[in-house]
Structure formats: C-alpha cells, structure tokens
Motif scaffolding. Structure first.
Motif, PDB file in Angstrom:
ATOM      1  N   LEU A  37       0.816  -1.210   0.000  1.00 49.94           N
ATOM      2  CA  LEU A  37       0.000   0.000   0.000  1.00 49.94           C
ATOM      3  C   LEU A  37       0.852   1.263   0.000  1.00 49.94           C
ATOM      4  O   LEU A  37       0.493   2.273  -0.603  1.00 49.94           O
ATOM      5  N   ALA A  38       2.008   1.219   0.679  1.00 50.89           N
ATOM      6  CA  ALA A  38       2.882   2.394   0.721  1.00 50.89           C
ATOM      7  C   ALA A  38       3.450   2.725  -0.655  1.00 50.89           C
ATOM      8  O   ALA A  38       3.886   3.850  -0.904  1.00 50.89           O
ATOM      9  N   ALA A  39       3.462   1.748  -1.547  1.00 52.21           N
ATOM     10  CA  ALA A  39       4.003   1.962  -2.888  1.00 52.21           C
ATOM     11  C   ALA A  39       2.919   2.213  -3.920  1.00 52.21           C
ATOM     12  O   ALA A  39       3.226   2.419  -5.095  1.00 52.21           O
ATOM     13  N   MET A  40       1.654   2.197  -3.496  1.00 48.18           N
ATOM     14  CA  MET A  40       0.557   2.408  -4.440  1.00 48.18           C
ATOM     15  C   MET A  40       0.265   3.897  -4.555  1.00 48.18           C
ATOM     16  O   MET A  40      -0.631   4.439  -3.910  1.00 48.18           O
ATOM     17  N   ASN A  41       1.083   4.561  -5.357  1.00 48.75           N
ATOM     18  CA  ASN A  41       0.901   5.983  -5.605  1.00 48.75           C
ATOM     19  C   ASN A  41       1.339   6.293  -7.034  1.00 48.75           C
ATOM     20  O   ASN A  41       1.910   5.451  -7.738  1.00 48.75           O
ATOM     21  N   GLU A  42       1.083   7.505  -7.456  1.00 44.54           N
ATOM     22  CA  GLU A  42       1.343   7.890  -8.839  1.00 44.54           C
ATOM     23  C   GLU A  42       2.830   7.834  -9.168  1.00 44.54           C
ATOM     24  O   GLU A  42       3.227   7.433 -10.266  1.00 44.54           O
ATOM     25  N   GLY A  43       3.686   8.233  -8.232  1.00 44.57           N
ATOM     26  CA  GLY A  43       5.121   8.237  -8.486  1.00 44.57           C
ATOM     27  C   GLY A  43       5.669   6.849  -8.754  1.00 44.57           C
ATOM     28  O   GLY A  43       6.445   6.639  -9.694  1.00 44.57           O
ATOM     29  N   ILE A  44       5.269   5.865  -7.923  1.00 46.40           N
ATOM     30  CA  ILE A  44       5.714   4.491  -8.133  1.00 46.40           C
ATOM     31  C   ILE A  44       5.157   3.943  -9.439  1.00 46.40           C
ATOM     32  O   ILE A  44       5.834   3.222 -10.169  1.00 46.40           O
ATOM     33  N   GLY A  45       3.916   4.320  -9.738  1.00 47.06           N
ATOM     34  CA  GLY A  45       3.318   3.875 -10.995  1.00 47.06           C
ATOM     35  C   GLY A  45       4.096   4.357 -12.204  1.00 47.06           C
ATOM     36  O   GLY A  45       4.287   3.609 -13.177  1.00 47.06           O
ATOM     37  N   ILE A  46       4.573   5.588 -12.157  1.00 46.76           N
ATOM     38  CA  ILE A  46       5.363   6.122 -13.266  1.00 46.76           C
ATOM     39  C   ILE A  46       6.684   5.368 -13.401  1.00 46.76           C
ATOM     40  O   ILE A  46       7.121   5.038 -14.510  1.00 46.76           O
ATOM     41  N   GLN A  47       7.329   5.066 -12.262  1.00 44.75           N
ATOM     42  CA  GLN A  47       8.598   4.333 -12.307  1.00 44.75           C
ATOM     43  C   GLN A  47       8.421   2.935 -12.902  1.00 44.75           C
ATOM     44  O   GLN A  47       9.230   2.494 -13.723  1.00 44.75           O
ATOM     45  N   ILE A  48       7.353   2.252 -12.493  1.00 49.96           N
ATOM     46  CA  ILE A  48       7.098   0.919 -13.040  1.00 49.96           C
ATOM     47  C   ILE A  48       6.754   1.009 -14.532  1.00 49.96           C
ATOM     48  O   ILE A  48       7.228   0.225 -15.347  1.00 49.96           O
ATOM     49  N   GLY A  49       5.924   1.979 -14.880  1.00 47.62           N
ATOM     50  CA  GLY A  49       5.516   2.130 -16.269  1.00 47.62           C
ATOM     51  C   GLY A  49       6.668   2.451 -17.197  1.00 47.62           C
ATOM     52  O   GLY A  49       6.718   1.961 -18.340  1.00 47.62           O
ATOM     53  N   GLU A  50       7.622   3.243 -16.736  1.00 48.43           N
ATOM     54  CA  GLU A  50       8.763   3.605 -17.583  1.00 48.43           C
ATOM     55  C   GLU A  50       9.659   2.410 -17.884  1.00 48.43           C
ATOM     56  O   GLU A  50      10.410   2.425 -18.857  1.00 48.43           O
ATOM     57  N   SER A  51       9.601   1.371 -17.050  1.00 49.07           N
ATOM     58  CA  SER A  51      10.368   0.159 -17.334  1.00 49.07           C
ATOM     59  C   SER A  51       9.693  -0.706 -18.395  1.00 49.07           C
ATOM     60  O   SER A  51      10.281  -1.674 -18.878  1.00 49.07           O
ATOM     61  N   ILE A  52       8.456  -0.361 -18.739  1.00 46.30           N
ATOM     62  CA  ILE A  52       7.703  -1.129 -19.732  1.00 46.30           C
ATOM     63  C   ILE A  52       7.616  -0.397 -21.057  1.00 46.30           C
ATOM     64  O   ILE A  52       7.770  -0.990 -22.129  1.00 46.30           O
ATOM     65  N   GLY A  53       7.357   0.898 -20.992  1.00 49.41           N
ATOM     66  CA  GLY A  53       7.209   1.696 -22.213  1.00 49.41           C
ATOM     67  C   GLY A  53       7.047   3.157 -21.842  1.00 49.41           C
ATOM     68  O   GLY A  53       7.457   3.605 -20.771  1.00 49.41           O
TER      69      GLY A  53
END
Length: 246
Positions: free
Chosen positions: A137-153
């Motif tokens: 839950l501590a990682a469920m935020n917009e910033g973490i989402g951007i970091q994960i997404g950038e590793s995909i595309g």
C-alpha cells in the motif's frame, strides 16, 4: 526470389529529362479545409496474418463504438482503413478507449499527420492498461506507478486520485507498448525496505491470470458514500451529502 529480381529491375530504371521535371504543389487554398478534416480522422490497421473482411469490419466497429454522430470508413488496403468522424468528441472516445480488437486481432490506431503519406504511417506503439498486483500500500501511488511504467514503455498516465494515491486491488498504468517487441509477461520490482515475498508454488507462464479486469466491473468504482460536509473534490460522485452542489 521475386523481390530480389524486382529490386534489380528498379536499380536499372532511369528517368528521362522530361520525367524528372519537378512539380510544385499549390495547396494554400485547400490547406485550411484539409486541416479541419484531418483533425477528425484516424488511420486504423488490423494486425492479422490473413485478410480482413472490410464490410464486417465497418459494421462491427461502428456498433461497438456506439458513437453519437456518423462515421465513414475508407479502405486503404486489406488491413488498413481511413476512419472519419463527424465530431471530435466521437474521435476522442475511440482514442481514449484503446486498445480495440477485431476478430481477435489488435486494431492499431494512429492520428493523421498531414505532412506524411498514408503509406508510410508507422504502427509501432499502442496504449495498454497495465495492472500491477501484490503492490504494498505504501508503494501504491502515482510516483511508483510512473517508475514501473517507464520500465515497460512510455507512460501516458497513472489511474490515481487527485492526491496521487492509487489504493485498490491493483495499480493501473496506461503505457504505450512497442508492438515490434515481444510482450512482457511481468516485471520484478524491489524496494529496499520491503521484504521480498516469493511463492513456493510454481506459477504458470501463461493462463487466465494474465487476463485484465474489464472497465465495466465494480472493482474500479471510486464513488464516495455518506458525509454531511460540502465536498471540495468534485472528481468523484458523492452520495448522501446534505449540502448539494450549486
């Protein structure tokens, strides 16, 4: 073999002096009308190894999209279509609803670039929703989402609240995927202060667990219920408020 012979024939082709005369285009008068028409058009291509029934494609997609205005399809080839909308609202609805499929094949869509020929449009990227499960839950935020997404595309946006939080059953990221590369089946994400949790049971490489939840399910419902104070955040529908909106 036939392609090699055709290439050699083209190498031997030499144009005459008359044939090499440069033709100057005068498009000042029609440029404005073309610009308006281009803003209401998209180019779609069905990624299929076999041919596409053009009539079935027009009928099926017009029913699926359920647009308010009319829509016009123009065949460019067996798998490529120029699609014109009556209104920009309908066009935006189709673009925001991607990805679309026809006959279990991906329909890739590109906006019209007036400076390019239709034949050289590159259907390389298509937006997808990526769902990340078992995220702390501590990682469920917009910033973490951007970091994960950038590793995909290329990250388009993260499905987050106005305060940046994304608490829910999963972390949803809108990412433009490169269609020329193999589809990633997952990512291993590690943060220093989170203990890694590994399942002893061997997971299948493919199966129903890869299937994403449809948008019409209630698990993504963000409506708020109850309360007696005026809600400043109008992003969500609020039920039971004593003081209604003005």
């Amino acid at each position: 073999m036939a392609d090699d012979d055709l290439t050699k024939q083209w190498e031997k082709l030499h144009l005459s002096t008359e044939e090499t005369t440069v033709v100057q285009f005068k498009i000042e008068g029609a440029h404005t009308n073309n610009s308006i028409q281009g803003k209401l058009c998209i180019i779609g291509r069905v990624l299929s190894e076999r041919g596409v029934n053009n009539k079935a494609f027009r009928s099926t997609m017009s029913k699926i999209w359920r647009l308010e205005g009319w829509i016009c399809f123009k065949d460019l080839n067996e798998q490529c279509f120029l699609i014109e909308f009556q209104s920009k609202k309908d066009k935006d609805k189709v673009l925001s609803g991607r990805p679309w499929c026809f006959d279990r094949n991906l329909l890739t869509i590109q906006e019209v670039d007036e400076s390019m020929s239709i034949n050289v449009v590159n259907f390389q990227y298509e937006p997808f929703w990526v769902e990340c499960y078992n995220v702390p839950l501590a990682a469920m935020n917009e910033g973490i989402g951007i970091q994960i997404g950038e590793s995909i595309g290329r990250v388009i946006r993260v499905d987050a609240n106005s305060d940046g939080s994304t608490w829910g059953c999963c972390l949803r990221i809108r990412v433009a995927i490169d269609l020329h590369k193999p589809l990633l089946r997952g990512r291993v994400c590690v943060r220093p202060y989170f203990e890694a949790q590994r399942e002893e049971k061997q997971q299948l490489q493919f199966g129903p667990w890869l299937r994403a939840q449809p948008m019409n399910t209630s698990i993504f419902d963000k409506r708020k219920y109850g309360g007696n104070l005026y809600n400043i955040n109008r992003e969500h529908n609020v039920y039971g408020s004593k003081e209604g909106y003005s």
